[in-house]
Design an enzyme around this catalytic site. Structure first.
Site, PDB file in Angstrom:
ATOM      1  N   VAL A   1      14.864 -18.555   9.282  1.00 19.85           N
ATOM      2  CA  VAL A   1      16.153 -19.251   9.254  1.00 19.85           C
ATOM      3  C   VAL A   1      16.605 -19.630  10.670  1.00 19.85           C
ATOM      4  O   VAL A   1      16.992 -20.775  10.938  1.00 19.85           O
ATOM      5  CB  VAL A   1      17.224 -18.384   8.543  1.00 19.85           C
ATOM      6  CG1 VAL A   1      18.597 -19.023   8.639  1.00 19.85           C
ATOM      7  CG2 VAL A   1      16.825 -18.161   7.094  1.00 19.85           C
TER       8      VAL A   1
ATOM      9  N   ARG B   1       6.684 -10.233  -8.982  1.00 19.30           N
ATOM     10  CA  ARG B   1       5.298 -10.639  -9.221  1.00 19.30           C
ATOM     11  C   ARG B   1       5.393 -11.673 -10.344  1.00 19.30           C
ATOM     12  O   ARG B   1       6.123 -11.464 -11.313  1.00 19.30           O
ATOM     13  CB  ARG B   1       4.446  -9.440  -9.635  1.00 19.30           C
ATOM     14  CG  ARG B   1       4.446  -8.344  -8.558  1.00 19.30           C
ATOM     15  CD  ARG B   1       3.377  -7.309  -8.837  1.00 19.30           C
ATOM     16  NE  ARG B   1       3.552  -6.124  -7.999  1.00 19.30           N
ATOM     17  CZ  ARG B   1       3.051  -5.988  -6.770  1.00 19.30           C
ATOM     18  NH1 ARG B   1       2.342  -6.952  -6.234  1.00 19.30           N
ATOM     19  NH2 ARG B   1       3.242  -4.864  -6.088  1.00 19.30           N
TER      20      ARG B   1
ATOM     21  N   ASP C   1       0.010  -2.593   2.536  1.00 19.95           N
ATOM     22  CA  ASP C   1      -1.398  -2.176   2.401  1.00 19.95           C
ATOM     23  C   ASP C   1      -2.307  -2.591   3.559  1.00 19.95           C
ATOM     24  O   ASP C   1      -3.385  -2.038   3.724  1.00 19.95           O
ATOM     25  CB  ASP C   1      -1.993  -2.753   1.113  1.00 19.95           C
ATOM     26  CG  ASP C   1      -1.378  -2.153  -0.144  1.00 19.95           C
ATOM     27  OD1 ASP C   1      -0.635  -1.160  -0.012  1.00 19.95           O
ATOM     28  OD2 ASP C   1      -1.645  -2.674  -1.238  1.00 19.95           O
TER      29      ASP C   1
ATOM     30  N   LYS D   1      -9.089  28.425   9.506  1.00 20.12           N
ATOM     31  CA  LYS D   1      -7.956  27.605   9.068  1.00 20.12           C
ATOM     32  C   LYS D   1      -7.546  28.030   7.658  1.00 20.12           C
ATOM     33  O   LYS D   1      -8.412  28.369   6.839  1.00 20.12           O
ATOM     34  CB  LYS D   1      -8.362  26.121   9.096  1.00 20.12           C
ATOM     35  CG  LYS D   1      -7.206  25.190   8.811  1.00 20.12           C
ATOM     36  CD  LYS D   1      -7.520  23.770   9.247  1.00 20.12           C
ATOM     37  CE  LYS D   1      -6.344  22.890   8.867  1.00 20.12           C
ATOM     38  NZ  LYS D   1      -6.294  21.652   9.556  1.00 20.12           N
TER      39      LYS D   1
ATOM     40  N   HIS E   1       6.524   5.016  -4.599  1.00 17.99           N
ATOM     41  CA  HIS E   1       7.266   3.901  -4.006  1.00 17.99           C
ATOM     42  C   HIS E   1       8.161   4.289  -2.831  1.00 17.99           C
ATOM     43  O   HIS E   1       8.633   3.400  -2.119  1.00 17.99           O
ATOM     44  CB  HIS E   1       8.081   3.180  -5.083  1.00 17.99           C
ATOM     45  CG  HIS E   1       7.212   2.375  -6.004  1.00 17.99           C
ATOM     46  ND1 HIS E   1       6.487   2.964  -7.018  1.00 17.99           N
ATOM     47  CD2 HIS E   1       6.905   1.060  -6.031  1.00 17.99           C
ATOM     48  CE1 HIS E   1       5.793   2.025  -7.648  1.00 17.99           C
ATOM     49  NE2 HIS E   1       6.027   0.870  -7.076  1.00 17.99           N
TER      50      HIS E   1
HETATM   51  O1  F6P Z   1       2.698  -3.836  -2.326  1.00 14.71           O
HETATM   52  C1  F6P Z   1       1.476  -3.189  -2.386  1.00 14.71           C
HETATM   53  C2  F6P Z   1       1.612  -2.020  -3.312  1.00 14.71           C
HETATM   54  O2  F6P Z   1       2.593  -1.154  -2.808  1.00 14.71           O
HETATM   55  C3  F6P Z   1       0.319  -1.276  -3.548  1.00 14.71           C
HETATM   56  O3  F6P Z   1       0.008  -0.371  -2.542  1.00 14.71           O
HETATM   57  C4  F6P Z   1       0.593  -0.638  -4.873  1.00 14.71           C
HETATM   58  O4  F6P Z   1      -0.601  -0.391  -5.547  1.00 14.71           O
HETATM   59  C5  F6P Z   1       1.404  -1.677  -5.574  1.00 14.71           C
HETATM   60  O5  F6P Z   1       2.027  -2.441  -4.584  1.00 14.71           O
HETATM   61  C6  F6P Z   1       2.448  -1.130  -6.506  1.00 14.71           C
HETATM   62  O6  F6P Z   1       3.056  -2.198  -7.156  1.00 14.71           O
HETATM   63  P1  F6P Z   1       4.379  -2.121  -8.025  1.00 14.71           P
HETATM   64  O7  F6P Z   1       5.524  -1.990  -7.089  1.00 14.71           O
HETATM   65  O8  F6P Z   1       4.373  -3.408  -8.763  1.00 14.71           O
HETATM   66  O9  F6P Z   1       4.248  -0.896  -8.882  1.00 14.71           O
END
Ligand code: F6P
Length: 325
Positions: free
Chosen positions: A24, A72, A127, A214, A255
């Protein structure tokens, strides 16, 4: 070019906001208007737009996720959807588009370019699995998040003399797992790019390391190992406990790895890439992807970029194997 669009697509990544902000601000500098397309290609088809300007991208550079949302959009693989998107863009005066996302998103950008809407893509995914670039926006922040989480796990496994088997994101790639594995001092690292044998690469390694004194162990496993071989971190933990006698637990980080304020590296690289993408459109370029080679920001043709193959860094892998004792 008078007006361009910007969208984020696929999994969100820390630094996407910094890229949008740079798009932007650069467009404003060059005298162009910017439309934010919400929810990626889905929003383009549905005309879900928001005006972006110099001031309303304030206060986002430090935020994780993406303020223009993402999605997606599997239906965007079809020609009909791509044609519709080009028509929508034309109707709204959008003459060029910046797409921030992974290689699935690049295919959409390539198709739009082929059907007459000039596009420039920017690699944004935690990734770091995009073949044409050494770096993708979000990777550094995610690595630091994984390291911070596993350091906490280390406190508790050390106190109990346990083993923790940790699943790290990366459906097709082990870059996160390998780098994080080195950073947290993992005893074993399993990634989809390198063949492994649980007996030899995990069980024997733990036995050998235990024999040197260890008593706590971290095993890092890429998500791609589960996707490819169907084995879970829970199953690996049970096997470790049965065969070595070391009490084992497992965790899927999930996540939580994708959130959080972007690191300095992600803010700076995202800003550089956003800036470069707008200049490419302004110069009349189309079907390009902004990439990083070493520390240099440059660009490639998207078709060529999608054909390239990326392999795991063998030296880094060997380093990890030799120092994880
Ligand atoms: O964005 C990449 C990623 O985080 C991958 O590492 C993982 O497999 C996938 O997205 C998970 O996707 P979603 O958020 O659609 O479950």
């Amino acid at each position: 070019m008078k007006k361009i669009g910007v969208l984020t697509s696929g999994g969100d990544a820390p630094g996407m906001n910094a890229a949008v902000r740079a798009v932007v601000r650069t467009a404003c500098y060059l005298g162009m208007e910017v439309v934010g397309v919400r929810y990626g290609y889905k929003g383009l088809l549905e005309e879900d737009f928001i005006e972006l300007n110099m001031r309303n991208v304030c206060d986002i550079i430090h935020r994780g996720g993406t303020k223009i949302y993402t999605a997606r959009c599997p239906e965007f693989r079809g020609e009909e959807a791509v044609r519709k998107a080009v028509d929508v863009a034309k109707k709204n005066g959008i003459e060029g588009l910046v797409v921030v996302g992974g290689d699935g998103s690049f295919r959409g950008a390539r198709d739009l370019s082929n059907f007459g809407l000039p596009c420039v893509a920017i690699p944004g995914t935690i990734d770091n699995d995009i073949v044409c670039t050494d770096y993708t926006i979000g990777f550094d922040t995610c690595l630091n998040t994984v390291q911070a989480l596993v350091d906490r796990l280390r406190d508790t496994i050390e106190s109990h003399s346990r083993c923790m088997v940790v699943e790290v994101m990366g459906a097709r790639a082990g870059y996160l797992t390998l780098n994080a594995g080195i950073a947290v001092g993992a005893t074993a690292i399993l990634i989809p790019e390198i063949p492994y044998d649980i007996e030899k690469n995990v069980i024997e390694k733990i036995r050998r390391t235990a024999s040197t004194g260890k008593h706590h162990f971290i095993v890092m496993v890429a998500e791609g190992v589960r996707f490819r071989d169907g084995i879970t971190v829970d199953e690996i933990a049970k096997k470790i406990e049965e065969e070595t006698g070391v009490e084992a637990r497992s965790i899927v980080l999930g996540h939580i790895q994708r959130g959080g304020s972007p690191s300095v590296r992600d803010r700076v690289v995202a800003s550089q890439m956003g800036h470069k993408a707008v200049h490419l459109l302004h110069e009349g370029k189309s079907n390009r992807v902004v990439v990083m080679h070493g520390e240099t920001i440059t660009d490639h043709d998207i078709n060529e970029a999608l054909e390239m193959s990326k392999t795991i860094d063998k030296d880094l892998y060997n380093c990890a194997m030799e120092i994880s004792l």
